[in-house]
Structures are given as structure tokens and as C-alpha cells.
Design an enzyme around this catalytic site. Structure first.
Site, PDB file in Angstrom:
ATOM      1  CB  CYS A  49       2.276   4.279  12.099  1.00  0.00           C
ATOM      2  SG  CYS A  49       1.577   3.219  10.851  1.00  0.00           S
ATOM      3  CD  GLN A  87      -7.527  -0.837   6.852  1.00  0.00           C
ATOM      4  OE1 GLN A  87      -8.353  -1.705   7.141  1.00  0.00           O
ATOM      5  NE2 GLN A  87      -6.284  -0.878   7.275  1.00  0.00           N
ATOM      6  CG  ASN A 102      -5.716   3.754   8.567  1.00  0.00           C
ATOM      7  OD1 ASN A 102      -6.047   4.747   7.919  1.00  0.00           O
ATOM      8  ND2 ASN A 102      -4.733   3.776   9.429  1.00  0.00           N
ATOM      9  CG  HIS A 142       0.015  -6.655   4.946  1.00  0.00           C
ATOM     10  ND1 HIS A 142      -0.274  -6.273   6.230  1.00  0.00           N
ATOM     11  CD2 HIS A 142       0.474  -5.563   4.319  1.00  0.00           C
ATOM     12  CE1 HIS A 142       0.022  -4.989   6.370  1.00  0.00           C
ATOM     13  NE2 HIS A 142       0.472  -4.530   5.220  1.00  0.00           N
ATOM     14  N   GLY A 168       0.804  -1.216   0.000  1.00  0.00           N
ATOM     15  CA  GLY A 168       0.000   0.000   0.000  1.00  0.00           C
ATOM     16  C   GLY A 168       0.838   1.267   0.000  1.00  0.00           C
ATOM     17  CB  SER A 169       3.747   2.372   1.995  1.00  0.00           C
ATOM     18  OG  SER A 169       3.151   2.096   3.242  1.00  0.00           O
ATOM     19  CB  THR A 174      13.494 -10.708 -10.545  1.00  0.00           C
ATOM     20  OG1 THR A 174      14.651 -10.505 -11.362  1.00  0.00           O
ATOM     21  CG2 THR A 174      12.926 -12.095 -10.778  1.00  0.00           C
ATOM     22  CB  SER A 189      -1.753  -3.338   1.073  1.00  0.00           C
ATOM     23  OG  SER A 189      -0.796  -4.082   1.798  1.00  0.00           O
TER      24      SER A 189
HETATM   25  C1  LIG Z   1      -1.972  -0.625   5.908  1.00  0.00           C
HETATM   26  C2  LIG Z   1      -2.312   0.598   5.138  1.00  0.00           C
HETATM   27  C3  LIG Z   1      -1.399   1.164   4.226  1.00  0.00           C
HETATM   28  C4  LIG Z   1       0.002   0.638   4.066  1.00  0.00           C
HETATM   29  O1  LIG Z   1       0.055  -0.578   3.403  1.00  0.00           O
HETATM   30  P1  LIG Z   1       1.410  -1.417   3.450  1.00  0.00           P
HETATM   31  O2  LIG Z   1       1.161  -2.547   2.508  1.00  0.00           O
HETATM   32  O3  LIG Z   1       1.584  -1.858   4.858  1.00  0.00           O
HETATM   33  O4  LIG Z   1       2.500  -0.515   2.978  1.00  0.00           O
HETATM   34  C5  LIG Z   1      -1.801   2.264   3.505  1.00  0.00           C
HETATM   35  N1  LIG Z   1      -3.028   2.786   3.652  1.00  0.00           N
HETATM   36  C6  LIG Z   1      -3.931   2.268   4.506  1.00  0.00           C
HETATM   37  C7  LIG Z   1      -5.279   2.884   4.604  1.00  0.00           C
HETATM   38  C8  LIG Z   1      -3.601   1.162   5.280  1.00  0.00           C
HETATM   39  O5  LIG Z   1      -4.496   0.672   6.139  1.00  0.00           O
END
Ligand SMILES: *Cc1c(COP(=O)(O)O)cnc(C)c1O
Length: 407
Positions: free
Chosen positions: A327, A182, A154, A204, A73-74, A240, A202
């Protein structure tokens, strides 16, 4: 009361599911070829990636060539925002519209651009944690390059009027990006119908591994290259490919976007039971709209206690939860999201976020509701702030944003 183990922090991360892991495993050992290699072992993996891209695209209503795999996501947020800024600055467009309660991946990227000559409008949100599309429209200027507004928050789980914002951006010819990290798997997303130009996700957060994500970029938008090198991801993000991650992401997004409304219909009553139950505790408030809210999110401020000690006590009871975002915990600053709702620091400090997973049960809810009053009573019994509130008759005010002295 028998101790239970309850993971209620799915907005922070999720476990890789069995089905996802099973689909990934062959790509670590047997199918280890480099997708750029010419022999069959490589070509098969190239085909697997082509297939995975189409599967991800389908779940969003996008075309395969509009999906770019990233590390999460970041990275997707950074690429969408800095890439657009870079491209449109050349055309004299150096204004970006976002909101005050975005994830730090968006906020800190905007702050970075501010230092490099961009002007950022940070829209405020309503006390319910919602963005008014009319505010977006009013903020659009001749030199606006991008609107970036998150799909679902989030921390407080509020779901924004994305289709309305998309329509406004389209009308004014301004690009629209949304951080949907989210939202994926929780609400139905159709990038075409909702006029979304770019979307971050993202893996995870929906049972794929950490370190894999994607950015959807509408066809016709020329985002500058993120990583220079080989020709991977249409030459835009070299390196890769993370083949197992990409395969896992495809499987996970298919599972996550299946039967969303049925899954929400099962979990929502449990969410509401928890909200109603925890609000029975004196001097508490629900943060964020009750209606425009993810079916899995609970965020409640509990006056007179510290979020950190609450989390430690909950952990002791076997309950994993969060206070503010992962965070911000670790620092003593209260969450920027809760402050954006108009809460004073004292009310924002003792907040609890529970984000429920698909396997969350009625028994889990009962266990949390039995544990919470005991924990809160215990923590308040040691709290100087709570003691002062009792002695001086200090209570939450009518809208529960501040503390006031009762007459
Ligand atoms: C978790 C999150 C991110 C970051 O995603 P990562 O894959 O951990 O870098 C960005 N935006 C929101 C709203 C999130 O909840």
C-alpha cells in the site's frame, strides 16, 4: 547462472492451493444453492457453512458461534474496532490503545474514530519492533474501550507478546483485539489460552482466495451489526454468503495450521541464510528482531538505493519481492513501520522485504544471494546518494539507524 522465478511476496498475497481450489470448485456449479433456501440444494450449502465455521473455529481454539465470515482482514479490523467503539462509547468509554506500526486497516480506522471524538493512544515500539506489555498496562485508563495490537507485523515480521497483552487486558477488564492476518499458519494460536477477545484473519494470506476472511468474537461480546439486511452470520452481517470462499477458507486454515513447527523448522534456516548472506553487502541492516520473528520474513535496509528500483531489478531477475508494504509503495513516503523503529528516511527508503512460501528451496535462496550483490552494485553505481556517501565518507552509525560522517 540460470534464471529462476521466485515468488517471495507471500505476505502480500498467496496463490490458492490445489487442495483448496478442488474443495471449492463444486460450490460454483453443482452446489450453487442459496444457503437460505428451503430445498435440499440450499440446505446442503447451509450445512456446508455450518461445517466450515466449526472447522475454522477449531483451528483457533474457538467455538463455532464465535466465528463470523467477512470479506477479509480489512473488514474484520474495521468491524472489531468501530463496532467496539460504537458500543462502548455509550458507556462513556472513548479511549482506544493501539500501536504506531499497525496495518493501515487498523491505523486509518483509529484515525477515523479520532475525528469522531475518540482518544487514541498510539504505543511506540522498541528499536527491535516489539511492543512492551508494560506499556500497554500503563496506557490503560478507566475509559479505555479497546486494546488493538497486531499479532505479527506485515512488514518486518516481528511477533508480539500477545498472550501477555491478553492477560493484562483481562486483568483490567478491557477488550483485546488482534489483527492476526500475518500470524495465522505461522504461529500457534489459541484464542482462549491467549485471552484474545477478537481476532481478524484473511484467507488470501494462507492460500484461500482473496475476498474471504473471518472475525472471531468471544461469546458474550455484543458487536453491533455490520451489514443490515437478511439473517446471515447471526443477523450481524447480511448478504448471501460467499459459499465457495467460506469452504476454501476452512480448507486453507486447516492446512495452514497443520504442523506449523515442522514447517517453520524447515524454512527458518533458509531465512537465516538469506539474512546472513544479504547482510554481507556493505551498509545494510536487518529490520526487526531476529528472534521474535516469523520464520518466513526477511526485511533488510540497503543504504544508497531506492526500494522501487530494487524491486524492478529483482523482477528482471525473476524475483518477486516487496519494499515496505504494497500500500505504501507507489507513494514516496517511507514505510511508517520502518520509521517507527527509529530509522531516518535515507535508511528506510532502500528496504527489501522477502516473505517466503512453503515451497521455497535452498536453490531459490542461493539464486537470490547470487543476484543481490550484482543488483546492489549496479544500482549504487548510478546512485547520486551513494556517490555522495563515498566522497564525504558517510556511513551507517553504530545502531544502523542514521547516516553519519566518519572522522
Ligand atoms: C493483508 C493484511 C490486512 C488486510 O487484509 P485484506 O484481506 O487484504 O483486507 C490486514 N492486516 C494485515 C496485518 C495484513 O497483512
Amino acid at each position: 547462472m540460470e534464471k529462476r522465478y521466485i515468488y517471495a511476496d507471500n505476505a502480500a498475497t498467496t496463490a490458492v492451493s490445489d487442495a483448496v481450489l478442488e474443495e471449492m470448485l463444486p460450490y460454483f456449479k453443482e452446489h450453487y444453492g442459496n444457503p437460505s433456501s428451503i430445498y435440499a440444494l440450499g440446505r446442503e450449502n447451509e450445512r456446508a457453512i455450518i461445517d466450515a465455521r466449526a472447522r475454522v473455529a477449531k483451528c483457533l481454539g474457538a467455538q463455532p458461534n464465535e466465528i463470523f465470515f467477512t470479506a477479509g482482514g480489512s473488514e474484520s479490523d474495521n468491524w472489531a474496532i468501530k463496532g467496539t467503539a460504537d458500543r462502548l462509547a455509550a458507556k462513556g468509554k472513548k479511549h482506544i490503545i493501539t500501536s504506531v506500526f499497525e496495518h493501515h486497516a487498523v491505523l486509518h480506522t483509529c484515525e477515523f474514530l479520532e475525528k469522531h471524538g475518540f482518544e487514541i493512544t498510539y504505543l511506540s515500539v522498541s528499536p527491535e519492533g516489539l511492543i512492551d506489555p508494560a506499556d500497554v498496562e500503563k496506557a490503560i485508563r478507566e475509559d479505555t474501550a479497546l486494546v488493538t495490537i497486531m499479532y505479527a507485523n506485515n512488514e518486518i515480521g516481528t511477533v508480539q507478546p500477545i498472550a501477555e497483552i491478553g492477560a493484562i487486558c483481562k486483568k483490567h477488564g478491557v477488550l483485546f483485539h488482534t489483527d492476526a492476518v500475518q500470524a495465522v499458519g505461522h504461529v500457534d494460536i489459541d484464542v482462549k489460552a491467549q485471552n484474545i477477545d477478537m481476532l481478524s484473519l484473511s484467507g488470501h494470506k494462507f492460500h484461500a482466495p482473496k475476498g474471504i476472511g473471518a472475525l472471531y468474537v468471544r461469546r458474550g461480546i455484543q458487536l453491533p451489526n455490520l451489514i443490515h439486511g437478511g439473517g446471515q452470520e447471526s443477523g450481524k452481517r447480511a448478504g448471501t454468503e460467499n459459499v465457495p470462499g467460506i469452504i476454501g477458507l476452512a480448507k486453507a486454515i486447516e492446512l495452514a495450521t497443520e504442523n506449523i513447527s515442522a514447517k517453520n523448522d524447515r524454512i527458518r534456516p533458509l531465512r537465516d541464510k538469506l539474512i546472513d548472506g544479504i547482510l554481507q553487502i556493505d551498509q545494510t541492516r536487518l529490520n526487526g528482531s531476529r528472534e521474535q520473528r516469523l520464520a518466513t520474513n526477511i526485511n533488510i535496509s540497503i543504504v544508497g538505493i531506492e526500494g522501487e528500483s530494487l524491486l524492478l531489478m529483482l523482477d528482471h531477475y525473476g524475483i518477486q519481492a516487496s519494499s515496505g508494504s504494497a500500500c505504501t509503495s507507489g507513494s514516496l513516503d517511507p514505510s511508517h513501520v520502518l520509521l517507527s523503529l527509529g530509522l531516518v528516511h535515507e535508511v528506510a527508503h532502500g528496504s527489501l522485504r522477502l516473505s517466503l512460501g512453503e515451497d521455497f528451496t535452498e536453490e531459490d535462496a542461493d539464486y537470490i544471494l547470487e543476484s543481490m550483490p550484482k543488483i546492489v552494485t549496479y544500482l549504487r553505481s548510478m546512485s547520486p546518494m551513494w556517490e555522495k556517501m563515498q566522497q564525504e565518507h558517510i556511513r551507517l552509525n553504530a545502531d544502523k539507524t542514521r547516516l553519519v560522517k566518519e572522522d
